[in-house]
Motif scaffolding. Structure first.
Motif, PDB file in Angstrom:
ATOM      1  N   HIS A   1      36.086  35.578  50.916  1.00 57.29           N
ATOM      2  CA  HIS A   1      36.971  34.739  49.982  1.00 57.29           C
ATOM      3  C   HIS A   1      36.935  33.082  50.163  1.00 57.29           C
ATOM      4  CE1 HIS A   1      38.762  38.482  49.076  1.00 57.29           C
ATOM      5  NE2 HIS A   1      39.409  38.052  47.849  1.00 57.29           N
ATOM      6  N   TYR A   2      37.068  32.750  51.368  1.00 62.81           N
ATOM      7  CA  TYR A   2      36.895  31.403  51.931  1.00 62.81           C
ATOM      8  C   TYR A   2      35.489  30.835  51.563  1.00 62.81           C
ATOM      9  CZ  TYR A   2      41.569  31.263  53.334  1.00 62.81           C
ATOM     10  OH  TYR A   2      43.215  31.142  53.464  1.00 62.81           O
ATOM     11  N   LEU A   3      34.429  31.538  51.967  1.00 60.35           N
ATOM     12  CA  LEU A   3      32.956  30.995  51.658  1.00 60.35           C
ATOM     13  C   LEU A   3      32.808  31.024  50.219  1.00 60.35           C
ATOM     14  CD1 LEU A   3      31.277  33.061  54.368  1.00 60.35           C
ATOM     15  CD2 LEU A   3      31.692  30.534  54.186  1.00 60.35           C
ATOM     16  N   ALA A   4      33.536  31.874  49.352  1.00 56.73           N
ATOM     17  CA  ALA A   4      33.184  31.489  47.956  1.00 56.73           C
ATOM     18  C   ALA A   4      33.984  30.254  47.535  1.00 56.73           C
ATOM     19  CB  ALA A   4      34.017  32.746  47.116  1.00 56.73           C
ATOM     20  N   LEU A   5      34.986  29.965  47.948  1.00 56.15           N
ATOM     21  CA  LEU A   5      35.870  28.710  47.592  1.00 56.15           C
ATOM     22  C   LEU A   5      34.947  27.457  48.192  1.00 56.15           C
ATOM     23  CD1 LEU A   5      38.368  26.899  47.044  1.00 56.15           C
ATOM     24  CD2 LEU A   5      39.334  27.662  49.389  1.00 56.15           C
ATOM     25  N   TRP A   6      34.492  27.783  49.476  1.00 55.83           N
ATOM     26  CA  TRP A   6      33.573  26.723  50.102  1.00 55.83           C
ATOM     27  C   TRP A   6      32.377  26.260  49.179  1.00 55.83           C
ATOM     28  CZ3 TRP A   6      34.734  23.055  53.458  1.00 55.83           C
ATOM     29  CH2 TRP A   6      33.734  22.306  53.987  1.00 55.83           C
ATOM     30  N   LYS A   7      31.829  27.375  48.698  1.00 58.08           N
ATOM     31  CA  LYS A   7      30.580  27.079  47.770  1.00 58.08           C
ATOM     32  C   LYS A   7      30.970  26.237  46.555  1.00 58.08           C
ATOM     33  CE  LYS A   7      26.721  29.665  45.771  1.00 58.08           C
ATOM     34  NZ  LYS A   7      26.113  31.114  45.581  1.00 58.08           N
ATOM     35  N   SER A   8      32.149  26.700  46.069  1.00 56.96           N
ATOM     36  CA  SER A   8      32.360  25.908  44.563  1.00 56.96           C
ATOM     37  C   SER A   8      33.200  24.674  44.867  1.00 56.96           C
ATOM     38  CB  SER A   8      33.380  26.991  43.689  1.00 56.96           C
ATOM     39  OG  SER A   8      32.579  28.426  43.621  1.00 56.96           O
ATOM     40  N   TYR A   9      33.881  24.548  45.786  1.00 55.84           N
ATOM     41  CA  TYR A   9      34.724  23.561  45.972  1.00 55.84           C
ATOM     42  C   TYR A   9      34.825  22.634  47.416  1.00 55.84           C
ATOM     43  CZ  TYR A   9      36.620  24.988  41.484  1.00 55.84           C
ATOM     44  OH  TYR A   9      36.870  25.127  40.052  1.00 55.84           O
TER      45      TYR A   9
END
Length: 304
Positions: free
Chosen positions: A196-204
């Motif tokens: 979840h956090y790496l998806a957030l990091w990738k986008s934002y």
């Protein structure tokens, strides 16, 4: 005759760009100290915690959660206060910030548990969650005169992309509105959490100022060498992010101060990789007189 000049000009511009990029990317230490406070209701106050004037100091109120006041039902982004607001009130925020110009105060969202169960990230839809979250958090931020938010959801009923969109848009909107000046995330080494956090990091990731990585979620008895390996791994995962070193003050996990946490931090500092230190939590540290808060800040305050 003009062609060599053109090549020289291009070469010169490239050289400037490369040197600028290297300057930008050069690692450097920080004097940032952060501490979670208020989750355990043991009457800890801001004024109890030693504050070194030579560090940047962030208190992080724990937690605001989008559950109803009883903690039994999720509210789709409508946040309520679940920290010890009797001892950590708006007037006490104003007081500590008035007395200490180096202090900022943030609020952490989510956390591990609420009302005797897990606190789940449970959005009905991205748009409705973001709308409710922006509204409810702006109200809390204004009432408490807060400076930033921290994202500490640890249990999820939404997929990684939904989490990324909800949290990313929340941070973006609050920053664009001038409600906050910084945002952090607090992941730990768990497959579901990291996805979840790496998806957030990738986008934002460009909107996220600090990564409060929970190194204390690793096994108790972690060695200095292991800690440094974990730090490098997570710095690579959150590439370009300011990953902070951390410990838990009740000694229940990770690398403890007794076992070499400050040795590891000194090593990071010598490599210009110490982006700051955070502690979970002031509530637990109260029992030992905040000795490790003092030690952490002393290390950070040494000129780098």
């Amino acid at each position: 005759m003009e062609l060599p000049k053109l090549f020289l000009t291009i070469f010169f511009l490239q050289a400037i760009f490369i040197s600028h990029t290297l300057i930008q990317a050069a690692p450097s230490n920080s004097d940032l100290f952060r501490e979670y406070i208020g989750a355990e209701f043991n009457n800890v106050k801001f004024s109890d915690v030693p504050i070194n004037p030579n560090v940047e100091f962030h208190f992080i109120l724990s937690f605001a959660i989008d559950y109803d006041a009883s903690g039994s039902s999720p509210t789709n982004g409508k946040f309520n206060i679940f920290w010890d607001s009797n001892n950590l009130s708006p007037s006490q925020v104003s007081s500590i910030k008035g007395k200490r110009s180096n202090v900022k105060v943030a609020v952490s969202l989510g956390g591990d548990s609420v009302g005797g169960g897990y606190a789940y990230f449970t959005p009905s839809s991205v748009d409705s969650w973001v709308s409710n979250a922006v509204s409810s958090l702006t109200s809390i931020i204004k009432e408490y005169n807060l400076d930033g938010i921290d994202i500490d959801y640890e249990h999820f009923k939404g997929d990684p992309n939904t989490f990324a969109e909800c949290i990313g848009r929340l941070i973006k909107t609050l920053k664009n509105n001038g409600a906050i000046s910084f945002a952090s995330i607090a992941p730990f080494d768990d497959d579901q959490v990291q996805s979840h956090y790496l998806a957030l990091w990738k986008s934002y990731g460009d909107l996220i100022d600090y990564v409060n990585f929970q190194f204390y979620a690793y096994d108790k008895g972690t060695s200095v060498t292991q800690f440094l390996d974990y730090f490098d791994t997570q710095s690579s995962n959150y590439n370009g992010g300011k990953v902070l070193a951390s410990f838990i003050s009740d000694g229940s996990g990770g690398l403890s101060p007794e076992n070499g946490f400050f040795t590891a931090c000194s090593k990071l500092k010598s490599q210009k990789k110490l982006n700051g230190i955070f502690i979970w939590s002031a509530d637990d540290s109260k029992a030992n007189g905040f000795r490790y808060e003092k030690q952490s800040q002393s290390l950070l305050a040494i000129p780098h």
